[in-house]
Write a protein that holds these residues in place. Structure first.
Motif, PDB file in Angstrom:
ATOM      1  N   ILE A 115       0.850  -1.184   0.000  1.00 52.76           N
ATOM      2  CA  ILE A 115       0.000   0.000   0.000  1.00 52.76           C
ATOM      3  C   ILE A 115       0.889   1.238   0.000  1.00 52.76           C
ATOM      4  CG2 ILE A 115      -1.757   1.332   1.223  1.00 52.76           C
ATOM      5  CD1 ILE A 115      -2.829  -1.220   0.001  1.00 52.76           C
ATOM      6  N   SER A 116       0.832   1.962  -1.092  1.00 55.36           N
ATOM      7  CA  SER A 116       1.518   3.247  -1.188  1.00 55.36           C
ATOM      8  C   SER A 116       0.476   4.324  -0.928  1.00 55.36           C
ATOM      9  CB  SER A 116       2.184   3.398  -2.560  1.00 55.36           C
ATOM     10  OG  SER A 116       2.794   4.653  -2.701  1.00 55.36           O
ATOM     11  N   SER A 117       0.365   5.280  -1.823  1.00 53.51           N
ATOM     12  CA  SER A 117      -0.550   6.407  -1.643  1.00 53.51           C
ATOM     13  C   SER A 117      -0.379   7.306  -2.852  1.00 53.51           C
ATOM     14  CB  SER A 117      -0.175   7.165  -0.365  1.00 53.51           C
ATOM     15  OG  SER A 117      -0.773   8.437  -0.306  1.00 53.51           O
ATOM     16  N   ILE A 118      -1.344   8.217  -3.046  1.00 59.20           N
ATOM     17  CA  ILE A 118      -1.046   9.293  -3.991  1.00 59.20           C
ATOM     18  C   ILE A 118       0.199  10.029  -3.503  1.00 59.20           C
ATOM     19  CG2 ILE A 118      -3.367   9.628  -4.918  1.00 59.20           C
ATOM     20  CD1 ILE A 118      -3.742  11.921  -2.912  1.00 59.20           C
ATOM     21  N   GLY A 119       0.436   9.957  -2.187  1.00 67.09           N
ATOM     22  CA  GLY A 119       1.606  10.576  -1.578  1.00 67.09           C
ATOM     23  C   GLY A 119       2.902   9.852  -1.865  1.00 67.09           C
ATOM     24  N   GLY A 120       2.859   8.809  -2.677  1.00 64.04           N
ATOM     25  CA  GLY A 120       4.071   8.159  -3.148  1.00 64.04           C
ATOM     26  C   GLY A 120       4.488   8.669  -4.507  1.00 64.04           C
ATOM     27  N   GLN A 121       3.633   9.537  -5.085  1.00 63.73           N
ATOM     28  CA  GLN A 121       3.924  10.124  -6.398  1.00 63.73           C
ATOM     29  C   GLN A 121       3.906  11.650  -6.349  1.00 63.73           C
ATOM     30  OE1 GLN A 121       4.258   8.559  -9.579  1.00 63.73           O
ATOM     31  NE2 GLN A 121       4.105   6.453  -8.863  1.00 63.73           N
ATOM     32  N   ILE A 122       3.127  12.191  -5.395  1.00 57.44           N
ATOM     33  CA  ILE A 122       3.040  13.643  -5.230  1.00 57.44           C
ATOM     34  C   ILE A 122       3.223  13.963  -3.749  1.00 57.44           C
ATOM     35  CG2 ILE A 122       1.492  13.904  -7.207  1.00 57.44           C
ATOM     36  CD1 ILE A 122      -0.814  14.214  -5.290  1.00 57.44           C
ATOM     37  N   THR A 123       3.498  15.236  -3.443  1.00 57.50           N
ATOM     38  CA  THR A 123       3.735  15.603  -2.053  1.00 57.50           C
ATOM     39  C   THR A 123       2.836  16.753  -1.614  1.00 57.50           C
ATOM     40  OG1 THR A 123       5.476  17.201  -2.609  1.00 57.50           O
ATOM     41  CG2 THR A 123       6.151  14.921  -2.231  1.00 57.50           C
ATOM     42  N   PHE A 124       2.660  16.841  -0.292  1.00 57.31           N
ATOM     43  CA  PHE A 124       1.927  17.935   0.327  1.00 57.31           C
ATOM     44  C   PHE A 124       2.830  18.603   1.362  1.00 57.31           C
ATOM     45  CE2 PHE A 124      -1.723  14.925  -0.613  1.00 57.31           C
ATOM     46  CZ  PHE A 124      -2.083  15.588  -1.775  1.00 57.31           C
ATOM     47  N   PRO A 125       2.544  19.838   1.734  1.00 55.94           N
ATOM     48  CA  PRO A 125       3.403  20.560   2.674  1.00 55.94           C
ATOM     49  C   PRO A 125       3.527  19.855   4.023  1.00 55.94           C
ATOM     50  CG  PRO A 125       1.300  21.702   2.392  1.00 55.94           C
ATOM     51  CD  PRO A 125       1.383  20.670   1.319  1.00 55.94           C
ATOM     52  N   LEU A 126       4.721  19.934   4.587  1.00 58.09           N
ATOM     53  CA  LEU A 126       5.067  19.383   5.895  1.00 58.09           C
ATOM     54  C   LEU A 126       5.046  17.859   5.912  1.00 58.09           C
ATOM     55  CD1 LEU A 126       3.311  21.850   8.377  1.00 58.09           C
ATOM     56  CD2 LEU A 126       5.500  22.073   7.192  1.00 58.09           C
ATOM     57  N   GLY A 127       5.058  17.248   4.736  1.00 59.90           N
ATOM     58  CA  GLY A 127       5.025  15.784   4.668  1.00 59.90           C
ATOM     59  C   GLY A 127       6.360  15.158   4.311  1.00 59.90           C
ATOM     60  N   THR A 128       7.453  15.825   4.666  1.00 64.09           N
ATOM     61  CA  THR A 128       8.781  15.323   4.314  1.00 64.09           C
ATOM     62  C   THR A 128       8.976  13.861   4.708  1.00 64.09           C
ATOM     63  OG1 THR A 128       9.744  17.527   4.550  1.00 64.09           O
ATOM     64  CG2 THR A 128      11.261  15.666   4.653  1.00 64.09           C
ATOM     65  N   LEU A 129       8.608  13.509   5.930  1.00 62.48           N
ATOM     66  CA  LEU A 129       8.834  12.142   6.410  1.00 62.48           C
ATOM     67  C   LEU A 129       7.866  11.157   5.766  1.00 62.48           C
ATOM     68  CD1 LEU A 129       9.521  12.755  10.206  1.00 62.48           C
ATOM     69  CD2 LEU A 129      11.127  12.704   8.291  1.00 62.48           C
ATOM     70  N   TYR A 130       6.575  11.470   5.810  1.00 60.14           N
ATOM     71  CA  TYR A 130       5.582  10.545   5.256  1.00 60.14           C
ATOM     72  C   TYR A 130       5.818  10.304   3.770  1.00 60.14           C
ATOM     73  CZ  TYR A 130       1.145   8.656   3.615  1.00 60.14           C
ATOM     74  OH  TYR A 130       0.190   7.867   3.021  1.00 60.14           O
ATOM     75  N   HIS A 131       5.971  11.383   3.013  1.00 60.44           N
ATOM     76  CA  HIS A 131       6.163  11.212   1.575  1.00 60.44           C
ATOM     77  C   HIS A 131       7.490  10.533   1.271  1.00 60.44           C
ATOM     78  CE1 HIS A 131       2.537  13.321   0.517  1.00 60.44           C
ATOM     79  NE2 HIS A 131       2.876  14.322   1.307  1.00 60.44           N
ATOM     80  N   GLY A 132       8.494  10.803   2.101  1.00 60.74           N
ATOM     81  CA  GLY A 132       9.760  10.101   1.921  1.00 60.74           C
ATOM     82  C   GLY A 132       9.583   8.602   2.016  1.00 60.74           C
ATOM     83  N   THR A 133       8.750   8.144   2.970  1.00 63.12           N
ATOM     84  CA  THR A 133       8.524   6.704   3.113  1.00 63.12           C
ATOM     85  C   THR A 133       7.714   6.147   1.955  1.00 63.12           C
ATOM     86  OG1 THR A 133       6.490   6.920   4.459  1.00 63.12           O
ATOM     87  CG2 THR A 133       8.606   6.862   5.626  1.00 63.12           C
ATOM     88  N   LYS A 134       6.716   6.884   1.497  1.00 64.93           N
ATOM     89  CA  LYS A 134       5.877   6.345   0.426  1.00 64.93           C
ATOM     90  C   LYS A 134       6.586   6.381  -0.931  1.00 64.93           C
ATOM     91  CE  LYS A 134       2.379   5.004   2.827  1.00 64.93           C
ATOM     92  NZ  LYS A 134       2.134   3.547   2.978  1.00 64.93           N
ATOM     93  N   PHE A 135       7.432   7.389  -1.159  1.00 64.56           N
ATOM     94  CA  PHE A 135       8.267   7.353  -2.363  1.00 64.56           C
ATOM     95  C   PHE A 135       9.195   6.141  -2.301  1.00 64.56           C
ATOM     96  CE2 PHE A 135       6.567  11.324  -3.498  1.00 64.56           C
ATOM     97  CZ  PHE A 135       7.110  11.788  -4.689  1.00 64.56           C
ATOM     98  N   ALA A 136       9.695   5.824  -1.106  1.00 68.59           N
ATOM     99  CA  ALA A 136      10.551   4.649  -0.945  1.00 68.59           C
ATOM    100  C   ALA A 136       9.787   3.369  -1.255  1.00 68.59           C
ATOM    101  CB  ALA A 136      11.103   4.603   0.489  1.00 68.59           C
ATOM    102  N   VAL A 137       8.540   3.275  -0.793  1.00 68.14           N
ATOM    103  CA  VAL A 137       7.724   2.092  -1.076  1.00 68.14           C
ATOM    104  C   VAL A 137       7.540   1.912  -2.577  1.00 68.14           C
ATOM    105  CG1 VAL A 137       5.392   1.116  -0.870  1.00 68.14           C
ATOM    106  CG2 VAL A 137       6.544   2.049   1.145  1.00 68.14           C
ATOM    107  N   GLU A 138       7.317   3.006  -3.286  1.00 65.33           N
ATOM    108  CA  GLU A 138       7.167   2.928  -4.741  1.00 65.33           C
ATOM    109  C   GLU A 138       8.450   2.384  -5.382  1.00 65.33           C
ATOM    110  OE1 GLU A 138       4.643   4.142  -6.989  1.00 65.33           O
ATOM    111  OE2 GLU A 138       3.208   4.716  -5.437  1.00 65.33           O
TER     112      GLU A 138
END
Length: 269
Positions: A130-153
């Motif tokens: 399970i990734s997220s739209i947050g594994g392809q795009i980012t939102f403000p203050l999401g450095t850690l979360y998006h970093g993990t989901k980009f890694a999952v991708e």
């Protein structure tokens, strides 16, 4: 009878998927940090509820072994457990940074490793991350979360190459905004009141999330997509879940960075 092991099955996407697969006649190994939270699942036929903490290697190994002992095999792994850490990077301690990556990335890799020898011996299996739209795009203050989901991708795409020749399929599911407790116990927000330079960005993030979460999809929508991904016989890697995921991910592919990031900033106003 096929068997699926699900992490984070106590609520949300994990629980909806457990119910969907059980209703389809599958055996379900529903794992969670506190098995008491899965009493209703445990009451169903062909469901094993057991403890698995993504940051506890011993619990991972024990859950996989118990599942195989109970049902004889694991055909599908759903790596669903995770949470979102949001806030200015400066507001997070090193321990909180590590916890985000230990849960969303390192734990996912450990669970995957724990089932791979079994699937490799069977020359069959499916791993759904399970990734997220947050594994392809980012939102403000999401450095850690998006970093993990980009890694999952990235790790999922790489695993696709090494596991496909062994008869093991890898799938990525990318949900949009989902009606779960992500904003509650699955949400870790850090803000240091001394870091006033980030106040306006935090307020803008609140406005953005308010707009984005206006019409979330139900967890069952994601469960349906997971069911489709598991039963897909092609080499397709990515599956989107939710109309907002379709719209946003299409736009991200079509627009350059300046245009897309500008549209996100516009929603923050």
């Amino acid at each position: 009878m096929n068997t699926i092991l699900i992490t984070g099955a106590s609520s949300g996407i994990g629980k909806a998927t457990a119910l969907r697969f059980q209703s389809e006649g599958w055996n379900v190994i529903a794992t969670m940090r506190d098995p008491a939270a899965g009493a209703d699942l445990a009451a169903l036929d062909n469901v094993l509820v057991t403890r698995l903490d993504m940051t506890d290697s011993a619990s991972i190994a024990a859950a996989v072994a118990e599942g195989i002992a109970r049902f004889g095999r694991i055909d599908t792994l759903l790596n669903n457990a995770g949470y979102g850490a949001y806030g200015p990077l400066e507001a997070f301690s090193a321990d909180r940074i590590r916890r985000q990556f230990d849960t969303n990335v390192i734990g996912l890799l450990e669970v995957t490793k724990a089932v791979l020898s079994h699937m490799r011996a069977n020359r069959a299996g499916t791993i759904v991350n399970i990734s997220s739209i947050g594994g392809q795009i980012t939102f403000p203050l999401g450095t850690l979360y998006h970093g993990t989901k980009f890694a999952v991708e990235g790790l999922s795409e790489a695993l696709h190459y090494e596991l496909e020749p062994l008869g093991i399929h890898v799938r990525i599911v990318e949900p949009g905004m989902i009606k779960t407790d992500f904003g509650g116990r699955s949400f870790d927000f850090a803000m240091d009141e001394r870091l006033t330079d980030y106040t306006s960005t935090a307020q803008a993030m609140g406005r953005l999330f308010g707009k984005m979460a206006a019409n979330p999809s139900a967890p069952e929508v994601v469960a349906d997509v997971i069911w489709t991904a598991v039963n897909d016989t092609s080499s397709r890697l990515r599956f989107r879940a939710g109309s907002d995921a379709e719209t946003l991910l299409d736009r991200r592919k079509q627009e350059d960075d300046e245009s897309f990031l500008g549209s996100i900033k516009a929603l923050m106003r």
